[in-house]
Scaffold this active site. Sequence first.
Site, PDB file in Angstrom:
ATOM      1  N   ASP A  80       0.840  -1.193   0.000  1.00  0.00           N
ATOM      2  CA  ASP A  80       0.000   0.000   0.000  1.00  0.00           C
ATOM      3  C   ASP A  80       0.875   1.242   0.000  1.00  0.00           C
ATOM      4  O   ASP A  80       2.030   1.217   0.461  1.00  0.00           O
ATOM      5  CB  ASP A  80      -0.922   0.021   1.223  1.00  0.00           C
ATOM      6  CG  ASP A  80      -2.128   0.924   1.011  1.00  0.00           C
ATOM      7  OD1 ASP A  80      -3.230   0.392   0.749  1.00  0.00           O
ATOM      8  OD2 ASP A  80      -1.986   2.155   1.076  1.00  0.00           O
ATOM      9  N   LYS A 161     -11.854  -5.108  -6.105  1.00  0.00           N
ATOM     10  CA  LYS A 161     -12.938  -4.146  -5.912  1.00  0.00           C
ATOM     11  C   LYS A 161     -13.128  -3.340  -7.193  1.00  0.00           C
ATOM     12  O   LYS A 161     -12.167  -2.831  -7.765  1.00  0.00           O
ATOM     13  CB  LYS A 161     -12.613  -3.201  -4.757  1.00  0.00           C
ATOM     14  CG  LYS A 161     -13.676  -2.112  -4.546  1.00  0.00           C
ATOM     15  CD  LYS A 161     -13.565  -1.460  -3.196  1.00  0.00           C
ATOM     16  CE  LYS A 161     -12.305  -0.631  -3.036  1.00  0.00           C
ATOM     17  NZ  LYS A 161     -12.244   0.002  -1.709  1.00  0.00           N
TER      18      LYS A 161
END
EC number: 2.1.1.166
Length: 207
Positions: A80, A161
């Site tokens: 991330d 997603k």
Amino acid sequence: MARSKSSNQWLQEHFTDEYVKKSQQQGYRARSAYKLIEIIDKYDLLSGVDSVVDLGAAPGGWCQVVQQKSTDKLTIIGLDLLAIEPISGVHFIQGDFTDDTVYQTLLDTLNGQKINLVLSDMAPNLSGVSATDQPKSMYLAELALDFCRQSLEPGGSHVVKLFQGEGFDEHLKLMRACFQRVVIVKPDSSRARSREVFAIGMGFKNL
């Protein structure tokens, strides 16, 4: 400066949210953990899995789920842009997945190892303008699928997603070309007003 009415409404909704309360009680770092729990349980995605990469991993809730629900010792790598508090047994890489140097760091960390499961909860910093937010979101999904093509082993799975809108149907076509089965899920813990869904690709083809 006083908070806006909409900000106060969001805070009220957040702190009365069933899944926010559950995550605090059960020690998960984010309510999004329950989205992955539902997906894993419904499709048995951890069966026979020994390696997982989680893209867009902050604050680490999905890595917690994978670690806690797996019965065997796994290789778990989270990536991330934001810093993530350590989790025992999880290797975190801080960096922008769209950056070639960071991407190469991920490949170097894998050292040629193929992955059984690639998770992507990545989302761009949203501006609220669909005409710019949607292309950015789909670009991240495409990068995640490219990573699957390079690093997912035959038979592996991918959870990503997506936001319904421009490019959504085209991306599903790309996924169906790569996986034997693709399904769309909106977990119970996804907020009803959100356009987010999760595409699950199973049975990666040996392309």
